[in-house]
Design a protein around this motif. Sequence first.
Motif, PDB file in Angstrom:
ATOM      1  N   SER A 128       0.831  -1.209   0.000  1.00  0.00           N
ATOM      2  CA  SER A 128       0.000   0.000   0.000  1.00  0.00           C
ATOM      3  C   SER A 128       0.862   1.253   0.000  1.00  0.00           C
ATOM      4  O   SER A 128       0.562   2.240  -0.688  1.00  0.00           O
ATOM      5  CB  SER A 128      -0.921   0.009   1.222  1.00  0.00           C
ATOM      6  N   LEU A 129       1.945   1.215   0.758  1.00  0.00           N
ATOM      7  CA  LEU A 129       2.841   2.363   0.860  1.00  0.00           C
ATOM      8  C   LEU A 129       3.425   2.744  -0.492  1.00  0.00           C
ATOM      9  O   LEU A 129       3.568   3.934  -0.808  1.00  0.00           O
ATOM     10  CB  LEU A 129       3.973   2.033   1.847  1.00  0.00           C
ATOM     11  N   SER A 130       3.723   1.747  -1.318  1.00  0.00           N
ATOM     12  CA  SER A 130       4.395   2.000  -2.593  1.00  0.00           C
ATOM     13  C   SER A 130       3.581   2.871  -3.538  1.00  0.00           C
ATOM     14  O   SER A 130       4.135   3.505  -4.441  1.00  0.00           O
ATOM     15  CB  SER A 130       4.742   0.672  -3.275  1.00  0.00           C
ATOM     16  N   SER A 131       2.270   2.927  -3.335  1.00  0.00           N
ATOM     17  CA  SER A 131       1.409   3.717  -4.224  1.00  0.00           C
ATOM     18  C   SER A 131       1.114   5.112  -3.665  1.00  0.00           C
ATOM     19  O   SER A 131       0.395   5.892  -4.296  1.00  0.00           O
ATOM     20  CB  SER A 131       0.097   2.982  -4.466  1.00  0.00           C
ATOM     21  N   LEU A 132       1.670   5.440  -2.515  1.00  0.00           N
ATOM     22  CA  LEU A 132       1.369   6.710  -1.855  1.00  0.00           C
ATOM     23  C   LEU A 132       2.397   7.779  -2.201  1.00  0.00           C
ATOM     24  O   LEU A 132       3.527   7.466  -2.616  1.00  0.00           O
ATOM     25  CB  LEU A 132       1.326   6.510  -0.339  1.00  0.00           C
ATOM     26  N   PRO A 133       2.054   9.064  -2.013  1.00  0.00           N
ATOM     27  CA  PRO A 133       3.021  10.142  -2.252  1.00  0.00           C
ATOM     28  C   PRO A 133       4.235   9.991  -1.335  1.00  0.00           C
ATOM     29  O   PRO A 133       4.148   9.406  -0.248  1.00  0.00           O
ATOM     30  CB  PRO A 133       2.232  11.418  -1.898  1.00  0.00           C
ATOM     31  N   LYS A 134       5.348  10.551  -1.776  1.00  0.00           N
ATOM     32  CA  LYS A 134       6.571  10.483  -0.973  1.00  0.00           C
ATOM     33  C   LYS A 134       6.767  11.733  -0.129  1.00  0.00           C
ATOM     34  O   LYS A 134       7.769  11.860   0.573  1.00  0.00           O
ATOM     35  CB  LYS A 134       7.778  10.268  -1.893  1.00  0.00           C
ATOM     36  N   ASN A 135       5.803  12.616  -0.180  1.00  0.00           N
ATOM     37  CA  ASN A 135       5.844  13.847   0.602  1.00  0.00           C
ATOM     38  C   ASN A 135       5.238  13.585   1.984  1.00  0.00           C
ATOM     39  O   ASN A 135       4.061  13.221   2.091  1.00  0.00           O
ATOM     40  CB  ASN A 135       5.049  14.936  -0.127  1.00  0.00           C
ATOM     41  N   PRO A 136       5.994  13.752   3.084  1.00  0.00           N
ATOM     42  CA  PRO A 136       5.451  13.467   4.420  1.00  0.00           C
ATOM     43  C   PRO A 136       4.304  14.384   4.821  1.00  0.00           C
ATOM     44  O   PRO A 136       3.570  14.076   5.760  1.00  0.00           O
ATOM     45  CB  PRO A 136       6.661  13.658   5.342  1.00  0.00           C
ATOM     46  N   ASP A 137       4.133  15.499   4.114  1.00  0.00           N
ATOM     47  CA  ASP A 137       3.028  16.417   4.416  1.00  0.00           C
ATOM     48  C   ASP A 137       1.753  16.079   3.646  1.00  0.00           C
ATOM     49  O   ASP A 137       0.711  16.707   3.872  1.00  0.00           O
ATOM     50  CB  ASP A 137       3.436  17.864   4.099  1.00  0.00           C
ATOM     51  N   ALA A 138       1.822  15.109   2.736  1.00  0.00           N
ATOM     52  CA  ALA A 138       0.646  14.745   1.943  1.00  0.00           C
ATOM     53  C   ALA A 138      -0.429  14.134   2.843  1.00  0.00           C
ATOM     54  O   ALA A 138      -0.151  13.183   3.589  1.00  0.00           O
ATOM     55  CB  ALA A 138       1.034  13.760   0.850  1.00  0.00           C
ATOM     56  N   PRO A 139      -1.653  14.673   2.820  1.00  0.00           N
ATOM     57  CA  PRO A 139      -2.718  14.157   3.696  1.00  0.00           C
ATOM     58  C   PRO A 139      -2.958  12.661   3.560  1.00  0.00           C
ATOM     59  O   PRO A 139      -3.190  11.966   4.557  1.00  0.00           O
ATOM     60  CB  PRO A 139      -3.947  14.963   3.260  1.00  0.00           C
ATOM     61  N   ILE A 140      -2.878  12.119   2.344  1.00  0.00           N
ATOM     62  CA  ILE A 140      -3.150  10.699   2.151  1.00  0.00           C
ATOM     63  C   ILE A 140      -2.061   9.834   2.778  1.00  0.00           C
ATOM     64  O   ILE A 140      -2.333   8.747   3.321  1.00  0.00           O
ATOM     65  CB  ILE A 140      -3.340  10.370   0.646  1.00  0.00           C
ATOM     66  N   LEU A 141      -0.824  10.314   2.744  1.00  0.00           N
ATOM     67  CA  LEU A 141       0.254   9.583   3.400  1.00  0.00           C
ATOM     68  C   LEU A 141       0.085   9.653   4.919  1.00  0.00           C
ATOM     69  O   LEU A 141       0.272   8.650   5.626  1.00  0.00           O
ATOM     70  CB  LEU A 141       1.614  10.149   3.006  1.00  0.00           C
ATOM     71  N   GLN A 142      -0.264  10.815   5.430  1.00  0.00           N
ATOM     72  CA  GLN A 142      -0.458  10.959   6.866  1.00  0.00           C
ATOM     73  C   GLN A 142      -1.623  10.099   7.355  1.00  0.00           C
ATOM     74  O   GLN A 142      -1.563   9.526   8.453  1.00  0.00           O
ATOM     75  CB  GLN A 142      -0.666  12.427   7.229  1.00  0.00           C
ATOM     76  N   GLU A 143      -2.653   9.973   6.548  1.00  0.00           N
ATOM     77  CA  GLU A 143      -3.776   9.110   6.938  1.00  0.00           C
ATOM     78  C   GLU A 143      -3.331   7.655   6.989  1.00  0.00           C
ATOM     79  O   GLU A 143      -3.741   6.887   7.884  1.00  0.00           O
ATOM     80  CB  GLU A 143      -4.930   9.278   5.950  1.00  0.00           C
ATOM     81  N   PHE A 144      -2.496   7.246   6.049  1.00  0.00           N
ATOM     82  CA  PHE A 144      -1.927   5.899   6.077  1.00  0.00           C
ATOM     83  C   PHE A 144      -1.151   5.680   7.375  1.00  0.00           C
ATOM     84  O   PHE A 144      -1.312   4.655   8.047  1.00  0.00           O
ATOM     85  CB  PHE A 144      -1.016   5.703   4.862  1.00  0.00           C
ATOM     86  N   CYS A 145      -0.316   6.651   7.743  1.00  0.00           N
ATOM     87  CA  CYS A 145       0.481   6.544   8.966  1.00  0.00           C
ATOM     88  C   CYS A 145      -0.415   6.444  10.192  1.00  0.00           C
ATOM     89  O   CYS A 145      -0.157   5.653  11.111  1.00  0.00           O
ATOM     90  CB  CYS A 145       1.422   7.733   9.093  1.00  0.00           C
ATOM     91  N   ARG A 146      -1.476   7.244  10.223  1.00  0.00           N
ATOM     92  CA  ARG A 146      -2.402   7.193  11.350  1.00  0.00           C
ATOM     93  C   ARG A 146      -3.046   5.811  11.475  1.00  0.00           C
ATOM     94  O   ARG A 146      -3.222   5.291  12.580  1.00  0.00           O
ATOM     95  CB  ARG A 146      -3.497   8.254  11.194  1.00  0.00           C
ATOM     96  N   GLN A 147      -3.400   5.227  10.359  1.00  0.00           N
ATOM     97  CA  GLN A 147      -4.023   3.907  10.390  1.00  0.00           C
ATOM     98  C   GLN A 147      -3.056   2.860  10.926  1.00  0.00           C
ATOM     99  O   GLN A 147      -3.444   1.958  11.683  1.00  0.00           O
ATOM    100  CB  GLN A 147      -4.512   3.529   8.995  1.00  0.00           C
ATOM    101  N   VAL A 148      -1.789   2.964  10.542  1.00  0.00           N
ATOM    102  CA  VAL A 148      -0.790   2.023  11.056  1.00  0.00           C
ATOM    103  C   VAL A 148      -0.586   2.243  12.556  1.00  0.00           C
ATOM    104  O   VAL A 148      -0.550   1.281  13.336  1.00  0.00           O
ATOM    105  CB  VAL A 148       0.546   2.184  10.300  1.00  0.00           C
ATOM    106  N   LEU A 149      -0.472   3.484  12.979  1.00  0.00           N
ATOM    107  CA  LEU A 149      -0.304   3.791  14.400  1.00  0.00           C
ATOM    108  C   LEU A 149      -1.514   3.339  15.218  1.00  0.00           C
ATOM    109  O   LEU A 149      -1.378   2.942  16.379  1.00  0.00           O
ATOM    110  CB  LEU A 149      -0.079   5.294  14.585  1.00  0.00           C
ATOM    111  N   GLN A 150      -2.671   3.363  14.599  1.00  0.00           N
ATOM    112  CA  GLN A 150      -3.906   2.950  15.258  1.00  0.00           C
ATOM    113  C   GLN A 150      -3.912   1.450  15.559  1.00  0.00           C
ATOM    114  O   GLN A 150      -4.617   0.983  16.463  1.00  0.00           O
ATOM    115  CB  GLN A 150      -5.105   3.296  14.357  1.00  0.00           C
ATOM    116  N   SER A 151      -3.099   0.687  14.845  1.00  0.00           N
ATOM    117  CA  SER A 151      -3.145  -0.768  14.957  1.00  0.00           C
ATOM    118  C   SER A 151      -2.462  -1.300  16.208  1.00  0.00           C
ATOM    119  O   SER A 151      -2.534  -2.495  16.489  1.00  0.00           O
ATOM    120  CB  SER A 151      -2.505  -1.404  13.713  1.00  0.00           C
ATOM    121  N   HIS A 152      -1.789  -0.443  16.965  1.00  0.00           N
ATOM    122  CA  HIS A 152      -1.097  -0.899  18.172  1.00  0.00           C
ATOM    123  C   HIS A 152      -1.455   0.016  19.337  1.00  0.00           C
ATOM    124  O   HIS A 152      -1.444   1.236  19.201  1.00  0.00           O
ATOM    125  CB  HIS A 152       0.419  -0.911  17.950  1.00  0.00           C
TER     126      HIS A 152
END
Length: 278
Positions: free
Chosen positions: A81-105
Amino acid sequence: MSKRNSSISLDSFSLELAKRLAESPKYRKLNLPMETLSDLIERAATVSDSPKEIEELVRRKLHNLVAPYLGDPDYSALEKSLSSLPKNPDAPILQEFCRQVLQSHSSTRERLPLLEEFYALLFARTGTPAILLDLACGLNPLSLPWMQLPKGSHYLAYDIHQPRIDFINAFFHHLGQKGEAIHQDILVSPPEQHADVALFFKEAHRFEQREHGSVRLFLQRLNASHILLSLPTVTLTGRRSMLEQDRKLVRAACFDQPWSVEEILLASEIVFWIRKQP
């Protein structure tokens, strides 16, 4: 449990038990460092000379150590999933991905409501690090988009869970973040790398359960100007405060050391800012 009063040869027994545990269905996918398994076995052998009792003690310690990793997310799927996301850490879609991963623990999930200001609050005290250590990191490196690290900063993350380490390295590579995630047991082999800031989040109690007094020695060995040690303020059920237990642990670890210690009390977490160098 019988008290050890004589030395036993651990070479063959330790190797056989370590291999059996590493290859067991419960732990095989974690690819635990052999140094972790050997350390647990050697410590158990100091309190018993019975192979059966040693194995029972090691299994209890090992379960306590790795229970948070059991039931982790599918890291291969996350990497895809990560491979298809923007490489900009400020991109909202990337940050939402990170939040979902952080939510898993649970450890990182509890921090999500404060994520926007968490690192700004901490780094306002320590200064923004050019070299950052993330010790027993778990999924915390997925907080990188909110850390606002300077370009060229070096991020070194340590964990004993190999699939997680592989995913974090893919994440760092995707964002172009300098540094790496390292498969290493930091209790047995603390990092020697100098750092401006070392993060040691929600792991100190588990260190003490593994070996009483280990946090004190571990902090002494760290080559970091600032250590941010955090602990949960309540139990997982939320029914009992852990604040006094947290403070007692840190007082014992820092007793008689020439360090300053400041508390930063948050909603579900207390951060102890340990300043080893002015």
